[in-house]
Design a protein around this motif. Structure first.
Motif, short mmCIF file in Angstrom:
data_model
loop_
_atom_site.label_atom_id
_atom_site.label_comp_id
_atom_site.label_asym_id
_atom_site.label_seq_id
_atom_site.Cartn_x
_atom_site.Cartn_y
_atom_site.Cartn_z
N GLY A 40 3.99 -7.95 -25.75
CA GLY A 40 3.03 -8.42 -26.34
C GLY A 40 3.13 -8.14 -27.86
O GLY A 40 4.34 -7.57 -28.28
N PRO A 41 2.23 -8.06 -28.76
CA PRO A 41 2.59 -7.70 -30.25
C PRO A 41 2.95 -6.29 -30.42
O PRO A 41 2.55 -5.42 -29.54
CB PRO A 41 0.90 -7.80 -30.74
N ALA A 42 4.03 -6.10 -31.14
CA ALA A 42 4.37 -4.87 -31.48
C ALA A 42 4.92 -4.45 -32.96
O ALA A 42 5.16 -5.45 -33.59
CB ALA A 42 5.56 -4.28 -30.60
N TRP A 43 4.68 -3.28 -33.36
CA TRP A 43 5.05 -2.71 -34.64
C TRP A 43 5.78 -1.54 -34.67
O TRP A 43 5.67 -0.75 -33.74
CB TRP A 43 3.96 -2.63 -35.40
N GLY A 44 6.58 -1.23 -35.70
CA GLY A 44 7.11 0.03 -36.05
C GLY A 44 6.97 0.70 -37.62
O GLY A 44 6.95 -0.20 -38.16
N LEU A 45 6.93 1.93 -37.39
CA LEU A 45 6.77 2.63 -38.69
C LEU A 45 7.78 3.93 -38.61
O LEU A 45 7.67 4.26 -37.46
CB LEU A 45 5.52 2.73 -39.19
N THR A 46 7.69 4.47 -39.87
CA THR A 46 8.30 5.89 -39.78
C THR A 46 7.24 6.83 -40.43
O THR A 46 6.37 6.34 -41.48
CB THR A 46 9.62 5.99 -40.35
N HIS A 47 7.37 8.03 -40.05
CA HIS A 47 6.49 8.97 -40.73
C HIS A 47 7.16 10.43 -40.70
O HIS A 47 7.47 10.90 -39.83
CB HIS A 47 5.12 9.27 -40.11
N GLY A 48 7.82 10.64 -41.97
CA GLY A 48 8.58 11.85 -42.23
C GLY A 48 10.14 11.40 -41.27
O GLY A 48 10.54 10.47 -41.61
N SER A 49 10.30 12.37 -40.19
CA SER A 49 11.50 11.96 -39.49
C SER A 49 11.16 11.24 -38.25
O SER A 49 12.01 10.94 -37.54
CB SER A 49 12.16 13.38 -39.21
N VAL A 69 3.61 5.16 -29.47
CA VAL A 69 4.69 5.93 -28.76
C VAL A 69 5.54 6.37 -29.84
O VAL A 69 5.86 5.54 -30.92
CB VAL A 69 5.07 5.55 -27.48
N SER A 70 5.93 7.76 -29.72
CA SER A 70 7.22 8.06 -30.66
C SER A 70 8.27 8.92 -29.87
O SER A 70 7.87 10.00 -29.13
CB SER A 70 6.67 8.92 -31.65
N PRO A 71 9.49 8.21 -29.92
CA PRO A 71 10.65 8.96 -29.29
C PRO A 71 10.95 10.60 -30.01
O PRO A 71 11.11 10.08 -31.44
CB PRO A 71 11.72 8.26 -29.26
N VAL A 72 10.78 11.44 -29.81
CA VAL A 72 10.95 12.72 -30.12
C VAL A 72 12.16 13.32 -30.36
O VAL A 72 12.78 13.70 -31.54
CB VAL A 72 9.80 13.81 -29.76
N MET A 73 12.96 13.59 -29.36
CA MET A 73 14.36 14.36 -29.17
C MET A 73 14.78 13.98 -27.80
O MET A 73 14.18 13.84 -26.90
CB MET A 73 14.02 15.83 -29.66
N ARG A 74 16.14 14.30 -28.17
CA ARG A 74 16.78 14.21 -26.69
C ARG A 74 17.36 15.77 -26.60
O ARG A 74 18.14 16.36 -27.08
CB ARG A 74 18.21 13.40 -26.83
N PRO A 75 16.80 16.44 -25.39
CA PRO A 75 16.96 17.72 -25.13
C PRO A 75 18.38 18.01 -24.71
O PRO A 75 19.15 17.23 -24.16
CB PRO A 75 16.14 18.20 -24.00
N GLN A 134 2.12 12.56 -36.67
CA GLN A 134 2.15 13.76 -37.21
C GLN A 134 2.66 14.93 -36.02
O GLN A 134 3.46 15.82 -36.39
CB GLN A 134 0.89 14.37 -37.44
N TYR A 135 2.49 14.71 -34.62
CA TYR A 135 2.94 15.39 -33.82
C TYR A 135 4.35 15.12 -33.62
O TYR A 135 5.13 16.30 -33.61
CB TYR A 135 2.23 15.19 -32.48
N ALA A 136 4.80 13.99 -33.69
CA ALA A 136 6.09 13.64 -33.49
C ALA A 136 7.04 14.32 -34.91
O ALA A 136 7.96 14.80 -34.41
CB ALA A 136 6.45 12.30 -33.32
N ASP A 137 6.49 14.11 -36.02
CA ASP A 137 7.26 14.98 -37.12
C ASP A 137 7.30 16.21 -37.01
O ASP A 137 8.32 16.69 -37.31
CB ASP A 137 6.41 14.20 -38.45
N GLU A 146 13.84 25.38 -31.23
CA GLU A 146 13.73 26.20 -29.97
C GLU A 146 14.59 26.04 -28.69
O GLU A 146 14.88 26.93 -28.20
CB GLU A 146 12.12 26.04 -29.31
N PHE A 147 14.93 24.83 -28.56
CA PHE A 147 15.60 24.57 -27.14
C PHE A 147 17.14 23.72 -27.20
O PHE A 147 17.75 23.52 -26.51
CB PHE A 147 14.90 23.69 -26.24
N GLY A 148 17.37 23.50 -28.59
CA GLY A 148 18.71 22.74 -28.71
C GLY A 148 18.37 21.19 -28.67
O GLY A 148 17.16 20.91 -27.99
N GLY A 149 19.36 20.43 -28.71
CA GLY A 149 19.19 19.02 -28.64
C GLY A 149 19.27 18.24 -29.78
O GLY A 149 19.83 18.64 -30.78
N THR A 150 18.93 17.12 -29.90
CA THR A 150 19.06 16.13 -30.88
C THR A 150 17.50 15.64 -31.11
O THR A 150 17.15 14.87 -30.34
CB THR A 150 20.10 15.15 -30.77
N ARG A 151 17.30 15.57 -32.42
CA ARG A 151 16.19 14.81 -32.87
C ARG A 151 16.42 13.29 -32.62
O ARG A 151 17.62 12.62 -32.98
CB ARG A 151 15.61 14.94 -34.31
#
Length: 156
Positions: A40-49, A69-75, A134-137, A146-151
């Motif tokens: 269905g309809p979808a949009w994307g945007l950025t907020h900070g990182s 939804v926002s992908p945050v990081m790969r632990p 805001q939470y994702a950024d 805290e745990f390592g990985g990649t944003r």
């Protein structure tokens, strides 16, 4: 098409216009933010990182849903091999986050917020987008530190 289908389609169209209005208020061009999505309809945007995606979907049972939804990081592998990282995500869900939750999708931590579009208003759309963004950024940096990985924003 049945009356039920017409109501579902009308609701989806109204929600699509609502999302685009909120994006325009945020200073974004809704047409340029539009993404291809089979659901269905979808949009994307950025907020900070953070990259944030908004999806509208029509369910077979006649309901429509909005998901932000926002992908945050790969632990790191080490983080995923023990209980501390996943325990931390659950603790954040229970104690720090309001109206959104961490999850795992394809070995990547995501933040998500979703609800039925029944009775949805534009204030709720704006709040869902703002909250997840805001939470994702914030947590892409905090959890990686805290745990390592990649944003997610660094994995491209």
């Amino acid at each position: 098409m049945s009356l039920f289908g017409n109501r579902q389609q009308a609701n989806l169209k109204a929600c699509e216009q609502m999302v685009e209005s909120v994006l325009a208020e945020r200073g974004l061009d809704p047409a340029k933010s539009r993404m291809e999505s089979a659901a269905g309809p979808a949009w994307g945007l950025t907020h900070g990182s953070a990259e944030v995606y908004i999806f509208l979907t029509a369910a077979a049972d006649g309901d429509n849903f909005i998901q932000v939804v926002s992908p945050v990081m790969r632990p790191s592998r080490e983080a995923m091999s023990g209980p501390d990282f996943l325990k931390r995500l659950l603790e954040l869900n229970a104690n720090e986050l309001t109206g959104a939750a961490f999850g795992l999708r394809d070995d990547e931590v995501v933040l998500t917020c979703d609800r039925s579009t029944s009775g949805l208003d534009r204030v709720e759309v704006e709040e869902m987008i703002r909250r997840v963004a805001q939470y994702a950024d914030h947590y892409d940096d905090a959890l990686t530190l805290e745990f390592g990985g990649t944003r997610h924003s660094d994995s491209g």
